[in-house]
Design a protein around this motif. Structure first.
Motif, PDB file in Angstrom:
ATOM      1  N   ARG A  97       0.833  -1.216   0.000  1.00 43.29           N
ATOM      2  CA  ARG A  97       0.000   0.000   0.000  1.00 43.29           C
ATOM      3  C   ARG A  97       0.867   1.265   0.000  1.00 43.29           C
ATOM      4  NH1 ARG A  97      -3.605  -2.468   4.308  1.00 43.29           N
ATOM      5  NH2 ARG A  97      -5.107  -3.616   3.078  1.00 43.29           N
ATOM      6  N   ARG A  98       1.928   1.263   0.802  1.00 47.78           N
ATOM      7  CA  ARG A  98       2.811   2.432   0.852  1.00 47.78           C
ATOM      8  C   ARG A  98       3.514   2.655  -0.490  1.00 47.78           C
ATOM      9  NH1 ARG A  98       4.410   0.195   5.941  1.00 47.78           N
ATOM     10  NH2 ARG A  98       6.389  -0.367   5.018  1.00 47.78           N
ATOM     11  N   ILE A  99       3.941   1.558  -1.139  1.00 47.91           N
ATOM     12  CA  ILE A  99       4.618   1.684  -2.437  1.00 47.91           C
ATOM     13  C   ILE A  99       3.635   2.182  -3.491  1.00 47.91           C
ATOM     14  CG2 ILE A  99       5.724   0.347  -4.287  1.00 47.91           C
ATOM     15  CD1 ILE A  99       6.994  -1.367  -2.025  1.00 47.91           C
ATOM     16  N   GLU A 100       2.412   1.646  -3.464  1.00 47.28           N
ATOM     17  CA  GLU A 100       1.401   2.123  -4.419  1.00 47.28           C
ATOM     18  C   GLU A 100       1.128   3.618  -4.229  1.00 47.28           C
ATOM     19  OE1 GLU A 100      -1.920  -0.445  -3.637  1.00 47.28           O
ATOM     20  OE2 GLU A 100      -1.321  -1.888  -5.186  1.00 47.28           O
ATOM     21  N   ALA A 101       1.058   4.043  -2.991  1.00 50.83           N
ATOM     22  CA  ALA A 101       0.812   5.468  -2.714  1.00 50.83           C
ATOM     23  C   ALA A 101       1.986   6.316  -3.207  1.00 50.83           C
ATOM     24  CB  ALA A 101       0.579   5.690  -1.223  1.00 50.83           C
ATOM     25  N   SER A 102       3.224   5.815  -3.019  1.00 54.36           N
ATOM     26  CA  SER A 102       4.379   6.597  -3.490  1.00 54.36           C
ATOM     27  C   SER A 102       4.413   6.644  -5.022  1.00 54.36           C
ATOM     28  CB  SER A 102       5.681   6.039  -2.921  1.00 54.36           C
ATOM     29  OG  SER A 102       6.018   4.829  -3.550  1.00 54.36           O
ATOM     30  N   LEU A 103       4.011   5.571  -5.696  1.00 56.65           N
ATOM     31  CA  LEU A 103       3.938   5.588  -7.154  1.00 56.65           C
ATOM     32  C   LEU A 103       2.877   6.579  -7.639  1.00 56.65           C
ATOM     33  CD1 LEU A 103       4.264   1.801  -8.122  1.00 56.65           C
ATOM     34  CD2 LEU A 103       5.930   3.613  -8.522  1.00 56.65           C
ATOM     35  N   ILE A 128      14.309   7.141 -13.529  1.00 57.62           N
ATOM     36  CA  ILE A 128      14.166   5.853 -12.811  1.00 57.62           C
ATOM     37  C   ILE A 128      14.798   5.959 -11.432  1.00 57.62           C
ATOM     38  CG2 ILE A 128      14.901   3.430 -12.816  1.00 57.62           C
ATOM     39  CD1 ILE A 128      14.296   3.391 -15.794  1.00 57.62           C
ATOM     40  N   ALA A 129      15.927   6.650 -11.297  1.00 55.95           N
ATOM     41  CA  ALA A 129      16.569   6.838  -9.994  1.00 55.95           C
ATOM     42  C   ALA A 129      15.650   7.600  -9.052  1.00 55.95           C
ATOM     43  CB  ALA A 129      17.899   7.548 -10.156  1.00 55.95           C
ATOM     44  N   GLN A 130      14.965   8.643  -9.575  1.00 52.45           N
ATOM     45  CA  GLN A 130      14.023   9.398  -8.744  1.00 52.45           C
ATOM     46  C   GLN A 130      12.872   8.511  -8.276  1.00 52.45           C
ATOM     47  OE1 GLN A 130      14.585  12.543  -7.637  1.00 52.45           O
ATOM     48  NE2 GLN A 130      16.542  12.215  -8.675  1.00 52.45           N
ATOM     49  N   ALA A 131      12.369   7.685  -9.174  1.00 51.49           N
ATOM     50  CA  ALA A 131      11.270   6.779  -8.826  1.00 51.49           C
ATOM     51  C   ALA A 131      11.724   5.752  -7.777  1.00 51.49           C
ATOM     52  CB  ALA A 131      10.759   6.081 -10.078  1.00 51.49           C
ATOM     53  N   MET A 132      12.916   5.204  -7.922  1.00 51.99           N
ATOM     54  CA  MET A 132      13.428   4.203  -6.979  1.00 51.99           C
ATOM     55  C   MET A 132      13.670   4.808  -5.596  1.00 51.99           C
ATOM     56  SD  MET A 132      13.214   1.482  -8.639  1.00 51.99           S
ATOM     57  CE  MET A 132      13.890   0.405  -7.434  1.00 51.99           C
ATOM     58  N   LYS A 133      14.121   6.064  -5.551  1.00 51.02           N
ATOM     59  CA  LYS A 133      14.301   6.734  -4.253  1.00 51.02           C
ATOM     60  C   LYS A 133      12.954   6.870  -3.545  1.00 51.02           C
ATOM     61  CE  LYS A 133      18.285   9.574  -5.500  1.00 51.02           C
ATOM     62  NZ  LYS A 133      18.726  10.942  -5.772  1.00 51.02           N
ATOM     63  N   ALA A 134      11.926   7.261  -4.287  1.00 50.80           N
ATOM     64  CA  ALA A 134      10.596   7.419  -3.694  1.00 50.80           C
ATOM     65  C   ALA A 134      10.060   6.073  -3.188  1.00 50.80           C
ATOM     66  CB  ALA A 134       9.635   8.029  -4.720  1.00 50.80           C
ATOM     67  N   ILE A 135      10.261   5.022  -3.966  1.00 50.33           N
ATOM     68  CA  ILE A 135       9.803   3.684  -3.546  1.00 50.33           C
ATOM     69  C   ILE A 135      10.582   3.209  -2.322  1.00 50.33           C
ATOM     70  CG2 ILE A 135       9.767   1.250  -4.235  1.00 50.33           C
ATOM     71  CD1 ILE A 135       9.090   2.213  -7.070  1.00 50.33           C
ATOM     72  N   ASP A 136      11.885   3.438  -2.297  1.00 53.12           N
ATOM     73  CA  ASP A 136      12.715   3.032  -1.156  1.00 53.12           C
ATOM     74  C   ASP A 136      12.292   3.761   0.115  1.00 53.12           C
ATOM     75  OD1 ASP A 136      14.790   1.422  -0.111  1.00 53.12           O
ATOM     76  OD2 ASP A 136      16.097   3.204  -0.063  1.00 53.12           O
ATOM     77  N   ARG A 137      12.004   5.065   0.003  1.00 50.57           N
ATOM     78  CA  ARG A 137      11.520   5.816   1.174  1.00 50.57           C
ATOM     79  C   ARG A 137      10.184   5.258   1.663  1.00 50.57           C
ATOM     80  NH1 ARG A 137      13.445  10.366  -1.742  1.00 50.57           N
ATOM     81  NH2 ARG A 137      11.339  10.667  -2.581  1.00 50.57           N
ATOM     82  N   ALA A 138       9.292   4.898   0.744  1.00 47.56           N
ATOM     83  CA  ALA A 138       7.982   4.348   1.112  1.00 47.56           C
ATOM     84  C   ALA A 138       8.143   2.990   1.781  1.00 47.56           C
ATOM     85  CB  ALA A 138       7.087   4.245  -0.107  1.00 47.56           C
ATOM     86  N   ARG A 139       9.078   2.178   1.288  1.00 45.32           N
ATOM     87  CA  ARG A 139       9.284   0.835   1.856  1.00 45.32           C
ATOM     88  C   ARG A 139       9.836   0.899   3.270  1.00 45.32           C
ATOM     89  NH1 ARG A 139      13.088  -2.623  -1.659  1.00 45.32           N
ATOM     90  NH2 ARG A 139      14.283  -1.965   0.123  1.00 45.32           N
ATOM     91  N   THR A 140      10.750   1.795   3.526  1.00 44.73           N
ATOM     92  CA  THR A 140      11.402   1.864   4.832  1.00 44.73           C
ATOM     93  C   THR A 140      10.654   2.748   5.824  1.00 44.73           C
ATOM     94  OG1 THR A 140      12.840   3.653   4.075  1.00 44.73           O
ATOM     95  CG2 THR A 140      13.684   1.385   3.893  1.00 44.73           C
TER      96      THR A 140
END
Length: 192
Positions: A132-138, A177-189
């Motif tokens: 849910r957090r990753i979906e919200a960050s996407l 892609i790096a910007q997207a991965m940073k946002a997903i990593d922040r949401a995951r942690t």
């Protein structure tokens, strides 16, 4: 007293077959009976304090069977039959404990095995929450960044293909892609 020369002093006639040389007659059985009468109560008390009540009679019988099975004159050589019987009982109890332990281990089903325990409900809740957090960050990503990430991760396009389709340089695609991965990593942690 009339003494018949055909019957010797042993009470056997001259042509009667003689018993084997190691035959001791009823003396062995009489000795076992005496040992049983003398030591059975003590052995029963010893076993009653260390074994289940329903097994005591079987264990007493096994101890005396081991004593009776001693070959030849070994029974006569046993100086302390009570100590011999207690040691036999101790060995039988140890042997039963070992076989019982092996039997329990082979029948044991661990609760931690997935076949018994099933899926971990806590892990399932945590995984659902992370999704849910990753979906919200996407959803919060810029549309262009989200589209580039989805083209790469889900459509399997290379950076060069995405760059050609979007009119960007390869470095620009890498940055998106790096910007997207940073946002997903922040949401995951992030803590819920």
């Amino acid at each position: 007293m009339d003494y018949d020369d055909s019957i010797g002093r042993s009470g056997l006639a001259g042509d009667d077959p003689l018993p084997p040389e190691d035959w001791s007659g009823f003396a062995r059985t009489a000795r076992l009976d005496a040992i049983y009468a003398a030591h059975q109560p003590e052995l029963r008390r010893y076993l009653a304090s260390r074994a289940p009540r329903q097994d005591v009679s079987d264990l007493v019988q096994d101890c005396f069977r081991n004593l009776a099975a001693s070959k030849g004159q070994a029974l006569a050589l046993i100086e302390k039959p009570g100590a011999y019987l207690i040691r036999t009982a101790r060995n039988l109890l140890a042997m039963r404990a070992r076989t019982g332990e092996r039997r329990m281990q082979s029948a044991h089903d661990s609760f931690d095995e997935t076949a018994v325990a099933g899926p971990d409900p806590h892990a399932a809740l945590e995984a659902r929450d992370a999704i849910r957090r990753i979906e919200a960050s996407l959803a919060r990503l810029k549309p262009k960044t989200r589209e580039i990430l989805l083209m790469h991760r889900f459509d399997g396009l290379s950076y060069e293909q995405i760059a050609a389709a979007k009119g960007l340089t390869v470095k620009g695609v890498e940055w998106q892609i790096a910007q997207a991965m940073k946002a997903i990593d922040r949401a995951r942690t992030a803590k819920p």
